[in-house]
Design a protein around this motif. Structure first.
Motif, PDB file in Angstrom:
ATOM      1  N   PRO A  50       8.509  92.363-136.423  1.00 25.70           N
ATOM      2  CA  PRO A  50       9.100  93.199-135.371  1.00 25.70           C
ATOM      3  C   PRO A  50       9.466  92.391-134.132  1.00 25.70           C
ATOM      4  O   PRO A  50       8.921  91.311-133.882  1.00 25.70           O
ATOM      5  CB  PRO A  50       7.983  94.202-135.054  1.00 25.70           C
ATOM      6  CG  PRO A  50       7.091  94.192-136.241  1.00 25.70           C
ATOM      7  CD  PRO A  50       7.141  92.805-136.776  1.00 25.70           C
ATOM      8  N   SER A  51      10.389  92.937-133.361  1.00 26.77           N
ATOM      9  CA  SER A  51      10.819  92.261-132.143  1.00 26.77           C
ATOM     10  C   SER A  51      11.403  93.276-131.178  1.00 26.77           C
ATOM     11  O   SER A  51      12.073  94.220-131.601  1.00 26.77           O
ATOM     12  CB  SER A  51      11.875  91.199-132.471  1.00 26.77           C
ATOM     13  OG  SER A  51      12.516  90.757-131.299  1.00 26.77           O
ATOM     14  N   THR A  52      11.151  93.084-129.902  1.00 25.99           N
ATOM     15  CA  THR A  52      11.809  93.892-128.873  1.00 25.99           C
ATOM     16  C   THR A  52      12.896  93.066-128.202  1.00 25.99           C
ATOM     17  O   THR A  52      14.085  93.342-128.327  1.00 25.99           O
ATOM     18  CB  THR A  52      10.797  94.377-127.814  1.00 25.99           C
ATOM     19  OG1 THR A  52       9.808  95.192-128.447  1.00 25.99           O
ATOM     20  CG2 THR A  52      11.499  95.209-126.736  1.00 25.99           C
ATOM     21  N   ARG A  53      12.495  92.010-127.472  1.00 25.29           N
ATOM     22  CA  ARG A  53      13.443  91.241-126.678  1.00 25.29           C
ATOM     23  C   ARG A  53      14.467  90.500-127.536  1.00 25.29           C
ATOM     24  O   ARG A  53      15.660  90.501-127.221  1.00 25.29           O
ATOM     25  CB  ARG A  53      12.680  90.241-125.790  1.00 25.29           C
ATOM     26  CG  ARG A  53      12.075  90.880-124.546  1.00 25.29           C
ATOM     27  CD  ARG A  53      10.766  90.236-124.143  1.00 25.29           C
ATOM     28  NE  ARG A  53       9.753  90.465-125.174  1.00 25.29           N
ATOM     29  CZ  ARG A  53       9.015  91.590-125.247  1.00 25.29           C
ATOM     30  NH1 ARG A  53       9.183  92.525-124.347  1.00 25.29           N
ATOM     31  NH2 ARG A  53       8.130  91.755-126.218  1.00 25.29           N
ATOM     32  N   THR A  54      14.027  89.874-128.626  1.00 24.18           N
ATOM     33  CA  THR A  54      14.962  89.085-129.434  1.00 24.18           C
ATOM     34  C   THR A  54      15.995  89.988-130.099  1.00 24.18           C
ATOM     35  O   THR A  54      17.193  89.717-130.047  1.00 24.18           O
ATOM     36  CB  THR A  54      14.203  88.262-130.486  1.00 24.18           C
ATOM     37  OG1 THR A  54      13.261  87.409-129.821  1.00 24.18           O
ATOM     38  CG2 THR A  54      15.165  87.418-131.304  1.00 24.18           C
ATOM     39  N   ARG A  55      15.533  91.071-130.701  1.00 20.44           N
ATOM     40  CA  ARG A  55      16.484  91.958-131.368  1.00 20.44           C
ATOM     41  C   ARG A  55      17.453  92.597-130.371  1.00 20.44           C
ATOM     42  O   ARG A  55      18.676  92.572-130.554  1.00 20.44           O
ATOM     43  CB  ARG A  55      15.764  93.051-132.147  1.00 20.44           C
ATOM     44  CG  ARG A  55      16.783  93.996-132.796  1.00 20.44           C
ATOM     45  CD  ARG A  55      16.180  95.169-133.509  1.00 20.44           C
ATOM     46  NE  ARG A  55      17.245  96.044-133.975  1.00 20.44           N
ATOM     47  CZ  ARG A  55      17.033  97.170-134.650  1.00 20.44           C
ATOM     48  NH1 ARG A  55      15.809  97.554-134.944  1.00 20.44           N
ATOM     49  NH2 ARG A  55      18.054  97.918-135.035  1.00 20.44           N
ATOM     50  N   VAL A  56      16.926  93.185-129.320  1.00 22.38           N
ATOM     51  CA  VAL A  56      17.781  93.900-128.367  1.00 22.38           C
ATOM     52  C   VAL A  56      18.746  92.943-127.679  1.00 22.38           C
ATOM     53  O   VAL A  56      19.935  93.241-127.525  1.00 22.38           O
ATOM     54  CB  VAL A  56      16.929  94.657-127.336  1.00 22.38           C
ATOM     55  CG1 VAL A  56      17.806  95.276-126.249  1.00 22.38           C
ATOM     56  CG2 VAL A  56      16.110  95.751-128.026  1.00 22.38           C
ATOM     57  N   SER A  57      18.256  91.766-127.281  1.00 25.74           N
ATOM     58  CA  SER A  57      19.125  90.838-126.555  1.00 25.74           C
ATOM     59  C   SER A  57      20.286  90.351-127.423  1.00 25.74           C
ATOM     60  O   SER A  57      21.432  90.287-126.964  1.00 25.74           O
ATOM     61  CB  SER A  57      18.324  89.653-126.016  1.00 25.74           C
ATOM     62  OG  SER A  57      17.704  88.918-127.053  1.00 25.74           O
ATOM     63  N   TYR A  71      21.408  94.291-138.291  1.00 27.69           N
ATOM     64  CA  TYR A  71      19.961  94.077-138.352  1.00 27.69           C
ATOM     65  C   TYR A  71      19.497  94.116-139.805  1.00 27.69           C
ATOM     66  O   TYR A  71      19.695  95.088-140.514  1.00 27.69           O
ATOM     67  CB  TYR A  71      19.256  95.169-137.540  1.00 27.69           C
ATOM     68  CG  TYR A  71      17.750  95.093-137.545  1.00 27.69           C
ATOM     69  CD1 TYR A  71      17.085  94.001-136.998  1.00 27.69           C
ATOM     70  CD2 TYR A  71      16.989  96.138-138.065  1.00 27.69           C
ATOM     71  CE1 TYR A  71      15.697  93.944-136.976  1.00 27.69           C
ATOM     72  CE2 TYR A  71      15.595  96.092-138.045  1.00 27.69           C
ATOM     73  CZ  TYR A  71      14.958  94.994-137.500  1.00 27.69           C
ATOM     74  OH  TYR A  71      13.589  94.943-137.478  1.00 27.69           O
ATOM     75  N   PRO A 270       5.534  89.955-125.828  1.00 31.05           N
ATOM     76  CA  PRO A 270       4.664  90.984-125.276  1.00 31.05           C
ATOM     77  C   PRO A 270       3.366  90.399-124.749  1.00 31.05           C
ATOM     78  O   PRO A 270       2.913  89.348-125.220  1.00 31.05           O
ATOM     79  CB  PRO A 270       4.405  91.904-126.469  1.00 31.05           C
ATOM     80  CG  PRO A 270       4.496  90.996-127.654  1.00 31.05           C
ATOM     81  CD  PRO A 270       5.583  90.011-127.319  1.00 31.05           C
TER      82      PRO A 270
END
Length: 338
Positions: A50-57, A71, A270
């Motif tokens: 999972p990823s927040t910053r890498t995926r969204v950016s 994705y 995170p």
């Protein structure tokens, strides 16, 4: 064609050029004047975790540049299970203009890049996180202490020698930024990364210090950086790691008070609040963690332009006109579609 896999693949001059590109494209993005430099291009994004910053950016960056991001996660593609990494790379290379991959093993991204005929960008592996640290240095540039240049600053990393720590010591030593790693001996930089950084320092003039004395390590720091104390496949070591790091290597207000008054606090996120860093530091006046997080977007925009734009072939106006006329002619004559 250039991949972006490892900071060591880039010279100091190339990294400085990338930092300037981030700055210029960030200004354009903020002014809502970013040109569609990747119009019609596609990016395949492979995520094994999972990823927040890498995926969204990366996804937002492709949209802002006029392109599209796809994705791809385990269970949706066959890579490494029913299909080799080599075959996956060759198939994706026929369909997308670039590949971003966040993989559990560094050997896997090297194999992916070996067989890919489009640029591959390392979104994180077990030992490297180059996109994060390029963003980090750009963020430092935006928060330089008065009167200091990039080569004057001192960065202290407190805690485990994570993938971020590995990449951060590479980029700092490449660019002439003095770097200190403060951690218990067992969790300090490996001999491989220490030797790599020492070689970089001999070229750049930076200083490298590795110590267990965290109080001494922060005394002259312009930036204090920390990361999680455990990650994927290290959960079984949690209690042992907490015992090794806490409380001495936890970044607290008391530890910050030992640093110069202008010190800034950084974390790749995170964060485990109350573990490697306390809330009053994360949310306090020294913290620039959310500036860091935002700059992941601007860093990804620049990396995508740098890696993908040179590979795109845009037709001349006359060629585009002829091709479009032919498409409409076939649609009309063969299918009755106007």
């Amino acid at each position: 064609m250039r991949h972006f896999i490892d900071i060591q693949d880039y010279t100091a001059r190339e990294l400085e050029d990338l930092l300037e590109l981030i700055r210029v494209l960030k200004e354009a993005t903020k002014a809502r004047a970013l040109p569609p430099l990747l119009a019609g291009a596609s990016l395949g994004m492979i995520f094994e975790e999972p990823s927040t910053r890498t995926r969204v950016s990366f996804e937002v960056a492709m949209t802002k540049l006029g392109g599209h991001a796809l994705y791809l996660r385990p269970g949706e593609i066959h890579m490494g299970v029913r299909e080799t990494i080599a075959d996956t790379a060759r198939v994706l290379s026929r369909m997308v203009d670039g590949i971003e991959a966040r993989l559990l093993k560094h050997s896997a991204i090297l194999e992916l890049a070996r067989w890919s005929t489009v640029p591959v960008i390392n979104g994180l592996t077990d030992v490297q996180h180059p996109t994060q640290v390029l963003c980090d240095v750009f963020t430092m540039m935006e928060h330089l202490p008065p009167g200091k240049t990039l080569r004057d600053i001192r960065v202290t990393f407190v805690g485990d020698a994570t993938n971020v720590c590995n990449s951060l010591v590479q980029i700092c030593s490449r660019l002439g930024i003095s770097f200190t790693h403060a951690a218990p001996a067992r969790y300090q930089l490996t001999p491989e990364y220490r030797a790599m950084a020492e070689a970089n320092c001999r070229e750049s003039g930076a200083m490298l210090r590795i110590t267990e004395d965290v109080e001494e390590a922060v005394a002259d720091a312009d930036f204090i950086y920390t990361d999680l104390w455990w990650w994927v496949d290290q959960e079984h070591e949690k209690e042992e790691r907490v015992a090794a790091f806490k409380p001495r290597y936890q970044v607290t207000a008391d530890l910050l008070a030992r640093a110069p008054a202008h010190v800034k606090f950084m974390h790749c996120l995170p964060a485990s609040r109350g573990v490697e860093v306390t809330d009053d530091v994360m949310d306090g006046p020294h913290s620039i963690v959310f500036d860091q997080a935002e700059n992941r977007l601007h860093t990804e925009i620049a990396l995508l332009v740098y890696c993908l734009r040179p590979q795109l072939q845009f037709p001349s106006v006359s060629l585009a006109t002829r091709q479009q006329a032919r498409v409409y002619e076939v649609l009309r004559e063969r299918f009755g579609i106007e």
